[in-house]
Design a protein around this motif. Structure first.
Motif, mmCIF file in Angstrom:
data_model
loop_
_atom_site.group_PDB
_atom_site.id
_atom_site.type_symbol
_atom_site.label_atom_id
_atom_site.label_comp_id
_atom_site.label_asym_id
_atom_site.label_seq_id
_atom_site.Cartn_x
_atom_site.Cartn_y
_atom_site.Cartn_z
ATOM 1 N N GLY A 13 -5.487 -1.811 0.530
ATOM 2 C CA GLY A 13 -5.932 -1.164 1.373
ATOM 3 C C GLY A 13 -7.160 -1.640 2.171
ATOM 4 N N GLU A 14 -7.950 -2.083 1.313
ATOM 5 C CA GLU A 14 -9.498 -2.399 1.880
ATOM 6 C C GLU A 14 -9.140 -3.824 2.584
ATOM 7 N N VAL B 34 0.935 -1.132 0.024
ATOM 8 C CA VAL B 34 -0.098 -0.007 0.052
ATOM 9 C C VAL B 34 0.855 1.257 -0.059
ATOM 10 N N GLY C 26 -3.756 -1.199 -5.410
ATOM 11 C CA GLY C 26 -3.436 -0.393 -4.108
ATOM 12 C C GLY C 26 -4.555 -0.217 -3.295
ATOM 13 N N GLU C 27 -5.674 0.066 -3.954
ATOM 14 C CA GLU C 27 -7.217 0.335 -3.220
ATOM 15 C C GLU C 27 -7.496 -1.096 -2.810
ATOM 16 N N ALA C 28 -7.379 -2.187 -3.343
ATOM 17 C CA ALA C 28 -7.462 -3.578 -2.795
ATOM 18 C C ALA C 28 -7.087 -3.871 -1.672
ATOM 19 N N ASN D 263 2.938 1.379 -3.295
ATOM 20 C CA ASN D 263 2.143 1.620 -4.412
ATOM 21 C C ASN D 263 1.844 3.004 -4.781
ATOM 22 N N VAL D 264 1.816 3.776 -3.729
ATOM 23 C CA VAL D 264 1.419 5.125 -3.997
ATOM 24 C C VAL D 264 2.597 5.643 -4.844
ATOM 25 N N ARG E 59 -11.321 -8.680 -5.525
ATOM 26 C CA ARG E 59 -11.031 -7.179 -5.456
ATOM 27 C C ARG E 59 -10.087 -7.154 -6.782
ATOM 28 N N GLU F 288 -3.435 0.792 -9.888
ATOM 29 C CA GLU F 288 -4.093 2.003 -8.876
ATOM 30 C C GLU F 288 -5.294 1.033 -8.131
ATOM 31 N N ARG F 289 -5.799 -0.089 -8.821
ATOM 32 C CA ARG F 289 -6.766 -0.814 -8.072
ATOM 33 C C ARG F 289 -6.269 -1.801 -7.305
#
Length: 119
Positions: free
Chosen positions: A116-117, A16, A112-114, A19-20, A72, A109-110
């Motif tokens: 994070g979830e 996470v 990183g979001e996944a 990834n940013v 995800r 991007e997805r």
């Protein structure tokens, strides 16, 4: 089994944060490959490819946790875009690489979001 799950969570936590920076750098390298090449673009590109490969390894080791309960990250679609980018990179053609990174960017991007979830 629980130790493995904790290791997966730790790997996703690092991902996470990592990834940013990767996503930011992918956007920058697209600009460079789209005609604004700098002296260090090749080195920058190599570092981005290395970072992408590291994240892909994390995905391979944590996919069951990433997709626990719901999908995800679509592994097949992700892999298809990665393969397309690999072909563009192998070609050495800046325009092809810029296009491939642009198409691959939403998948990272997805990711990183996944991650994070999950964490």
């Amino acid at each position: 089994m629980e130790d493995n799950r904790e290791e997966q969570k730790e790997a996703l936590q690092v991902l996470v944060e990592f990834n940013v920076r990767l996503v930011k750098n992918m956007k920058i390298v697209v600009k460079e490959l789209s005609g604004k090449r700098l002296d260090d673009t090749d080195n920058f590109l190599k570092s981005i490819i290395d970072a992408m490969n590291w994240e892909i390894q994390v995905v391979n080791g944590t996919l069951d946790l990433l997709n626990e309960g719901k999908v995800r990250l679509d592994k097949d679609a992700f892999n298809a875009q990665v393969e397309k980018a690999g072909g563009a990179i192998a070609s050495g053609d800046d325009a092809k690489m810029a296009e491939a990174f642009t198409e691959l960017l939403p998948y990272f991007e997805r990711l990183g979001e996944a991650a994070g979830e999950v964490i």
